[in-house]
Design a protein around this motif. Sequence first.
Motif, PDB file in Angstrom:
ATOM      1  N   ALA A 271     -52.566  27.653 -18.398  1.00  0.00           N
ATOM      2  CA  ALA A 271     -51.347  26.846 -18.258  1.00  0.00           C
ATOM      3  C   ALA A 271     -50.270  27.653 -17.528  1.00  0.00           C
ATOM      4  O   ALA A 271     -49.530  27.109 -16.697  1.00  0.00           O
ATOM      5  CB  ALA A 271     -50.851  26.387 -19.627  1.00  0.00           C
ATOM      6  N   ALA A 272     -50.183  28.937 -17.825  1.00  0.00           N
ATOM      7  CA  ALA A 272     -49.176  29.768 -17.143  1.00  0.00           C
ATOM      8  C   ALA A 272     -49.548  29.988 -15.676  1.00  0.00           C
ATOM      9  O   ALA A 272     -48.675  30.018 -14.811  1.00  0.00           O
ATOM     10  CB  ALA A 272     -49.020  31.112 -17.853  1.00  0.00           C
ATOM     11  N   VAL A 273     -50.829  30.106 -15.400  1.00  0.00           N
ATOM     12  CA  VAL A 273     -51.255  30.233 -14.000  1.00  0.00           C
ATOM     13  C   VAL A 273     -50.853  28.977 -13.223  1.00  0.00           C
ATOM     14  O   VAL A 273     -50.325  29.040 -12.112  1.00  0.00           O
ATOM     15  CB  VAL A 273     -52.787  30.443 -13.899  1.00  0.00           C
ATOM     16  N   ALA A 274     -51.085  27.799 -13.838  1.00  0.00           N
ATOM     17  CA  ALA A 274     -50.847  26.540 -13.133  1.00  0.00           C
ATOM     18  C   ALA A 274     -49.367  26.180 -13.058  1.00  0.00           C
ATOM     19  O   ALA A 274     -48.961  25.391 -12.206  1.00  0.00           O
ATOM     20  CB  ALA A 274     -51.622  25.410 -13.809  1.00  0.00           C
ATOM     21  N   SER A 275     -48.553  26.740 -13.953  1.00  0.00           N
ATOM     22  CA  SER A 275     -47.144  26.343 -14.025  1.00  0.00           C
ATOM     23  C   SER A 275     -46.202  27.302 -13.315  1.00  0.00           C
ATOM     24  O   SER A 275     -45.085  26.925 -12.992  1.00  0.00           O
ATOM     25  CB  SER A 275     -46.705  26.243 -15.489  1.00  0.00           C
TER      26      SER A 275
ATOM     27  N   ALA B 201     -56.437  24.194 -20.161  1.00  0.00           N
ATOM     28  CA  ALA B 201     -55.059  24.665 -20.362  1.00  0.00           C
ATOM     29  C   ALA B 201     -54.500  24.056 -21.650  1.00  0.00           C
ATOM     30  O   ALA B 201     -55.010  23.057 -22.155  1.00  0.00           O
ATOM     31  CB  ALA B 201     -54.195  24.274 -19.166  1.00  0.00           C
ATOM     32  N   SER B 202     -53.432  24.668 -22.175  1.00  0.00           N
ATOM     33  CA  SER B 202     -52.838  24.194 -23.426  1.00  0.00           C
ATOM     34  C   SER B 202     -52.004  22.935 -23.203  1.00  0.00           C
ATOM     35  O   SER B 202     -51.425  22.732 -22.148  1.00  0.00           O
ATOM     36  CB  SER B 202     -51.977  25.306 -24.037  1.00  0.00           C
ATOM     37  N   TRP B 203     -51.939  22.106 -24.242  1.00  0.00           N
ATOM     38  CA  TRP B 203     -51.279  20.801 -24.145  1.00  0.00           C
ATOM     39  C   TRP B 203     -49.843  20.843 -24.647  1.00  0.00           C
ATOM     40  O   TRP B 203     -49.468  21.699 -25.432  1.00  0.00           O
ATOM     41  CB  TRP B 203     -52.024  19.766 -24.991  1.00  0.00           C
ATOM     42  N   GLU B 204     -49.144  19.759 -24.260  1.00  0.00           N
ATOM     43  CA  GLU B 204     -47.746  19.596 -24.653  1.00  0.00           C
ATOM     44  C   GLU B 204     -47.616  19.076 -26.095  1.00  0.00           C
ATOM     45  O   GLU B 204     -46.869  19.631 -26.895  1.00  0.00           O
ATOM     46  CB  GLU B 204     -47.114  18.606 -23.675  1.00  0.00           C
ATOM     47  N   TYR B 205     -48.309  18.015 -26.410  1.00  0.00           N
ATOM     48  CA  TYR B 205     -48.307  17.466 -27.770  1.00  0.00           C
ATOM     49  C   TYR B 205     -49.713  17.034 -28.149  1.00  0.00           C
ATOM     50  O   TYR B 205     -50.508  16.668 -27.285  1.00  0.00           O
ATOM     51  CB  TYR B 205     -47.378  16.241 -27.890  1.00  0.00           C
ATOM     52  N   VAL B 206     -49.989  17.057 -29.455  1.00  0.00           N
ATOM     53  CA  VAL B 206     -51.280  16.633 -29.986  1.00  0.00           C
ATOM     54  C   VAL B 206     -50.985  15.560 -31.030  1.00  0.00           C
ATOM     55  O   VAL B 206     -50.069  15.721 -31.836  1.00  0.00           O
ATOM     56  CB  VAL B 206     -52.004  17.832 -30.649  1.00  0.00           C
ATOM     57  N   ASN B 207     -51.746  14.457 -31.010  1.00  0.00           N
ATOM     58  CA  ASN B 207     -51.479  13.443 -32.031  1.00  0.00           C
ATOM     59  C   ASN B 207     -52.294  13.723 -33.284  1.00  0.00           C
ATOM     60  O   ASN B 207     -53.031  14.706 -33.358  1.00  0.00           O
ATOM     61  CB  ASN B 207     -51.666  12.025 -31.476  1.00  0.00           C
TER      62      ASN B 207
END
Length: 845
Positions: free
Chosen positions: A189-193, A720-726
């Motif tokens: 996620a940090a690589v892509a952001s 990559a890691s997510w923003e929110y999980v339900n």
Amino acid sequence: MPRLPLSLAKNLLGYLLALSSLSKATSVFEPVGLALGSQHSVCGSVFESFRLNQSFPLATLDYGHEVAGYPFFEVESVHGHVQVEVKYSEEAIGLNHNFSDGPFPYAVALANTYRVETYEITEPGRIDAFLLQGGQRWQSIRLLTDGEVVFTAVGFVPSIPVVDMDDLPGTFTSDNEMLNDIWKLGARAAVASCVESGTQKTMWEIDEENGAFIRGMRAGTTPNGTFFENYTLEFDTKIQSGGIGWTVAFPVASPARGIQLNLVAEHQPFVNANTTIFRPNSIIFGYGYSFVNVTTLTSWHLDTFEVPFSVRNNTWYRIKTVLGNGHLAVSVDNASIFNVTLGDYNIGESRIPGGSIDTLGSWGFGGWQDQAGHFRNVVVYDSASGTELYRNSMTDASAEGVVREYGVRTNYESVCLDGPKRDRLAWLGDFLHTVRIVGTSTSRYDLARGTLQLFVDWQTASGLMPYAPAIGYDPTVSSYEFARGGGRYFEKNEVYGIILPDYQILGVLSFAEYVRRSNDLGFAMATWNHWADNVDWISEGVNSTTGLLSLFGAFLGPSEGGAAINCAFVEALRAMAQVAVALEKHSDAGRYDAMATSLAHAINERLWNEELGIYGLSPSQMDEFSVSSIAFCVTSETASPQQAERFISALSQLRLGPGYKDSSLSNSSDPETNLSPNTNGFLLLALMQQQTPEISSVALALLRSLWKPMLSDKRTATGASWEYVNQQGKPGLGLFTSLSHPWGGAPTYILTEWMAGIQAAKNREGFGYEHWVINPQIGMHIGLKEVRSKVVTAFGGYLEVHWRIVATDMEVVILAPNITSGIFKLNGFEKRLSGRNRYMFSVAI
Ligand SMILES: *[C@@H]1O[C@H](CO)[C@@H](O)[C@H](O)[C@H]1NC(C)=O
Ligand SMILES: *[C@@H]1O[C@H](CO)[C@@H](O)[C@H](O)[C@H]1NC(C)=O
Ligand SMILES: *[C@@H]1O[C@H](CO)[C@@H](O)[C@H](O)[C@H]1NC(C)=O
Ligand SMILES: *[C@@H]1O[C@H](CO)[C@@H](O)[C@H](O)[C@H]1NC(C)=O
Ligand SMILES: *[C@@H]1O[C@H](CO)[C@@H](O)[C@H](O)[C@H]1NC(C)=O
Ligand SMILES: *[C@@H]1O[C@H](CO)[C@@H](O)[C@H](O)[C@H]1NC(C)=O
Ligand SMILES: *[C@@H]1O[C@H](CO)[C@@H](O)[C@H](O)[C@H]1NC(C)=O
Ligand SMILES: *[C@@H]1O[C@H](CO)[C@@H](O)[C@H](O)[C@H]1NC(C)=O
Ligand SMILES: *[C@@H]1O[C@H](CO)[C@@H](O)[C@H](O)[C@H]1NC(C)=O
Ligand SMILES: *[C@@H]1O[C@H](CO)[C@@H](O)[C@H](O)[C@H]1NC(C)=O
Ligand SMILES: *[C@@H]1O[C@H](CO)[C@@H](O)[C@H](O)[C@H]1NC(C)=O
Ligand SMILES: *[C@@H]1O[C@H](CO)[C@@H](O)[C@H](O)[C@H]1NC(C)=O
């Protein structure tokens, strides 16, 4: 400051180490899977050259993980009429939706607002898309017409660093595959952001004769009209494809939404044109962020007005938009198209007095999916008096004047975005996890520093940092407007102090974390006064009677004396004191430490509930608590070890689905209540610091339940890691969810620091890992048998540990620059290590 040149040189070495892993990079992102058929399919096989025809009209392409860039297509042959609709999505199911997983109209973000684009292909050769697709794993190409086309290659010219995830400068591998994969989530996620300057390209092309050529997008808005109202906007436009869009009465600062207008041409070049909403020869009138609703970004399609003649492409029209006397009127070439009373369109907007549409705010140019056109000769004048307020031919290509003003200029600063696909802004408070992840994985401190510099560049005179600066605007000309241009609702108040004001605290912490990890004292020195002013702004919110901080609002929980913001501020003050020590600013250090001590004292006096063993959410909610209050009251050491233990034992009350809900006040029966890997990530760190076997297993369970779902299903996994999980372990905001959000990637640094056990020593001594601690206690508690991990130090090389359990011993090898030194700790055993590049020993366990 004799240390400065030395540490800078060493930082440079760190970057070079980081960059060396880039050399193996491939130059484009290519699909790894291809499925052909008439329906989308995630069951592709190896990518090869493919044909789309009536029997196989649809290709589903899988890139294996999150990728980002400018789409390209190599066409080998074309027969008959060929139009293809291309979709991009992070989640595979997005490809089944009309707008895929978009649109993303929240801000001008130097990427295509739309996730669907259409191409007419008339000849073999290469097609390069002009607009960036910010982040996706999946792509589909659907043949819309009865011809036939053969593609030999499809992919993306990268807009992000292309790196091998197995060969990052920072690493973590263990005998637990799940943990290894979870570690990579935050790193990817940090690589892509985190993107380099100049990689997110300018969105408008300026022509000296025809003005700005603008492809369909969320309107690029000028800050120059931020405080104008009741004005008339005139411009020339020439449609190239489908139609053009523009906005008026549009605030630049949040909430950035306003009047939406679109002129639709008679001829629609693509067979998939949405004529339900975009009726040919009409002007569409809407309000909000777009013409369609996107999660919380509410939008209204209010009316459609027929244009009483053919709206032709390639023909200049002069469009006049009049705001005044509560009316909105539009004419094309002097022919009145409509004149309506804004009050007749009730949008039920509680933030606007009377619930009707305001006329305050600037203007911008853009358009719908697949539209494009030219704009020039923009003139704005007061509707009542006719006094000219603004004039821009839009033809000045030389000085980048137009693209800078309208916020569509390439990013000059390297920056960590919240996510590559959506929220392509540098969110101040969300950067804290990112900078920690960068430190333990990519080591791209240059990109982290760019982000902090961007905050400094947008800082206001009162010391406030921007909560989410846009990447395509120029702070030297539009700072004032972005800080105060939140529309009538904010009445020229500095919105940075009103929207997410506790992000100021997390921003200070991010700065201090950056300096602690990188030892970049040069940057710290150069920007010190900016951060000190920022701390002063925050501390003005400390109530002299209660000693507690109150803000206007807070992301982390209650703003009036809330435990989470107060504890976070204690942590920020202590971290700033350490930076001050490193800079030899001893009086600042003393002041910050004293402030932290008195704030911690006030928190313990006013917020600790001895009976329940918790910190109350706020003085008026003493029986409630939150994930963030546990996290920050523990990590800031406001809680004594005994308080921490009691507080953490209350945690089980927050358990919901795969994680812990934000607060005891969150509604567990509401299916919309999401789990936040961001706040759970802060919590995870607090759990680790306890180091007991019981709490280590709670932490492991959380890692498994909240982060494993991000890996397990190829339809939603992006690597990559997510923003929110339900509550079911699916993306929490549906298709809108960013599936590449570093704020959800805390396990990356936590696994390195607490499972492998590589930590910088406390206080100034640990900056850049000059002194370090190797503490594999938790890794051992949770039953790991072997771990290898490394980080880049600021002292000329890696700090690396390899430990494994052999029978009743732990065998340890540590590599470190011999000018650094450290301590190995396990089960009360301590071993001091210094002066060598390699240490090898074993410890009985
Ligand atoms: C489509 O192409 C496939 C080969 O890729 C071929 O087998 C099939 O007959 C074609 N169908 C039509 C309708 O041309
Ligand atoms: C056309 O626009 C309408 C209204 O926004 C939307 O509901 C519909 O899904 C769109 N259709 C397509 C095919 O994009
Ligand atoms: C997609 O567009 C089609 C055609 O406009 C429409 O019938 C359908 O309802 C749309 N689907 C959604 C989910 O909006
Ligand atoms: C412009 O419109 C004409 C019909 O009025 C059409 O034949 C032509 O293809 C259109 N050009 C584009 C680029 O849409
Ligand atoms: C968006 O949602 C609001 C209600 O939240 C509704 O009033 C409005 O009509 C919707 N807009 C569109 C374009 O469907
Ligand atoms: C703009 O027009 C509205 C409605 O007529 C009026 O209430 C407002 O005072 C006007 N604003 C200015 C600055 O003239
Ligand atoms: C619109 O009216 C103005 C003033 O009467 C005139 O100068 C101009 O040429 C007209 N424009 C068009 C495109 O007809
Ligand atoms: C729109 O209508 C109002 C009310 O009739 C009138 O005062 C105003 O001048 C009209 N605006 C234009 C541009 O014609
Ligand atoms: C917009 O504002 C900036 C900053 O004040 C100024 O330099 C620029 O000339 C303005 N643009 C126009 C077209 O007036
Ligand atoms: C400080 O806190 C006290 C006690 O809660 C309150 O009465 C007072 O209004 C607060 N002062 C300010 C300036 O907010
Ligand atoms: C909690 O959510 C449920 C389901 O949406 C709802 O029925 C209930 O009213 C909510 N309770 C509160 C206190 O808001
Ligand atoms: C420290 O390590 C460097 C190479 O990494 C070596 O050249 C130097 O001799 C070492 N110094 C000592 C005191 O061992």
